[in-house]
Design an enzyme around this catalytic site. Structure first.
Site, PDB file in Angstrom:
ATOM      1  N   HIS A  65      42.151  40.287  39.180  1.00 24.96           N
ATOM      2  CA  HIS A  65      41.228  40.401  40.317  1.00 24.96           C
ATOM      3  C   HIS A  65      41.999  40.828  41.581  1.00 24.96           C
ATOM      4  O   HIS A  65      41.549  41.705  42.329  1.00 24.96           O
ATOM      5  CB  HIS A  65      40.529  39.048  40.505  1.00 24.96           C
ATOM      6  CG  HIS A  65      39.590  38.949  41.658  1.00 24.96           C
ATOM      7  ND1 HIS A  65      38.245  38.643  41.504  1.00 24.96           N
ATOM      8  CD2 HIS A  65      39.781  39.072  42.999  1.00 24.96           C
ATOM      9  CE1 HIS A  65      37.674  38.593  42.695  1.00 24.96           C
ATOM     10  NE2 HIS A  65      38.581  38.852  43.627  1.00 24.96           N
ATOM     11  N   GLU A  66      43.163  40.212  41.806  1.00 24.63           N
ATOM     12  CA  GLU A  66      43.930  40.498  43.030  1.00 24.63           C
ATOM     13  C   GLU A  66      44.598  41.871  42.983  1.00 24.63           C
ATOM     14  O   GLU A  66      44.634  42.578  43.995  1.00 24.63           O
ATOM     15  CB  GLU A  66      44.977  39.402  43.269  1.00 24.63           C
ATOM     16  CG  GLU A  66      44.395  38.018  43.521  1.00 24.63           C
ATOM     17  CD  GLU A  66      43.314  37.995  44.582  1.00 24.63           C
ATOM     18  OE1 GLU A  66      43.461  38.673  45.611  1.00 24.63           O
ATOM     19  OE2 GLU A  66      42.311  37.282  44.375  1.00 24.63           O
TER      20      GLU A  66
HETATM   21 ZN   LIG Z   1      38.588  38.846  45.702  1.00 20.16          ZN
END
Ligand SMILES: [Zn+2]
Length: 191
Positions: free
Chosen positions: A144-145
Site C-alpha cells: 500500500h505504501e
Molecule cells: Zn494510504
C-alpha cells in the site's frame, strides 16, 4: 504536524510519483518526525483505527519516504520503522483480498488484492541498506505504501469492483457501500 496536514483525495499530488531521496540529511529527519506526528495525531482522533503507516506524499512531500508501525496490535507502542526509497524486489505467495483503509481516503475502505509475501529493500534513516521479508498484514501495508510513492491509491486497484467498498459504522464495523450511489461517480475518488 497534525492530522489536518494530511492531504486527502481528490488532491492530485496523491496520484503523482515521488522522487528518490539522494542525501539523508536533517531535512529527511524532520520530514520523518512530521510524518510520525501527523500519523499519531490522526490516530488519537479515531477510536477504532490505528495509523499503520504513512508515506511522505500524504503530508504533501513528494519524496520516497515511508513509515510503518512497529507493532500493529498495540496502540501504546508508538514506534515506526522508517523505509527510505523502499522497493519491492520480489512478490511471493498468493494473492489475497483483505480490507484496507487510508488516511488520505476519507471514510472509505476497500477489499484489495495483494501478494501475501514480499521482499523489500530500502535505506534506514542512517542511510544503511535494509532488506526484509514481509508476510501477511505487514506485506499488505508495505505494498500500500510503495503504491503511494508511485502515485497509486488503494481505490485505484478496485475501481471497477462493485462489491469491494465499505465504510465504518459507529461501532467500528465495516459495512458495504452502495457502489452505484457512493463510489462509481464519486468525484472525490476519481477526479
Ligand atoms: Zn494510504
Amino acid at each position: 504536524m497534525r492530522k489536518e496536514d494530511i492531504i486527502t483525495l481528490p488532491n492530485e499530488h496523491l496520484r503523482q510519483k515521488s522522487s528518490r531521496v539522494h542525501v539523508i540529511d536533517t531535512s529527511v529527519q524532520t520530514l520523518v518526525r512530521d510524518m510520525v506526528d501527523a500519523a499519531l495525531d490522526w490516530e488519537d482522533s479515531r477510536p477504532h483505527e490505528i495509523s499503520a503507516a504513512l508515506a511522505a506524499v500524504q503530508i504533501d512531500q513528494l519524496k520516497r519516504v515511508v513509515i510503518v508501525r512497529s507493532d500493529f496490535e498495540k496502540k501504546e507502542n508508538r514506534d515506526f520503522t522508517i523505509l527510505i526509497n523502499p522497493e519491492i524486489v520480489k512478490y511471493e505467495g498468493d494473492i489475497e483480498e483483505d480490507y484496507e483503509g487510508c488516511l488520505s481516503v476519507k471514510d472509505i475502505y476497500g477489499k484489495v488484492p495483494r501478494y501475501t509475501k514480499i521482499r523489500v529493500k530500502a535505506l534506514d534513516i542512517d542511510g544503511k541498506p535494509i532488506r526484509l521479508k514481509a508476510e501477511g498484514f505487514l506485506a499488505r501495508v508495505i505494498q500500500h505504501e510503495v503504491d503511494h510513492t508511485n502515485g497509486v491509491v488503494f481505490v485505484d486497484h478496485i475501481r471497477e469492483k462493485d462489491d469491494a467498498f465499505y465504510e465504518l459504522d459507529e461501532k467500528g464495523e465495516l459495512q458495504p457501500l452502495d457502489y452505484d450511489e457512493r463510489i462509481k461517480t464519486n468525484n472525490l475518488l476519481w477526479d
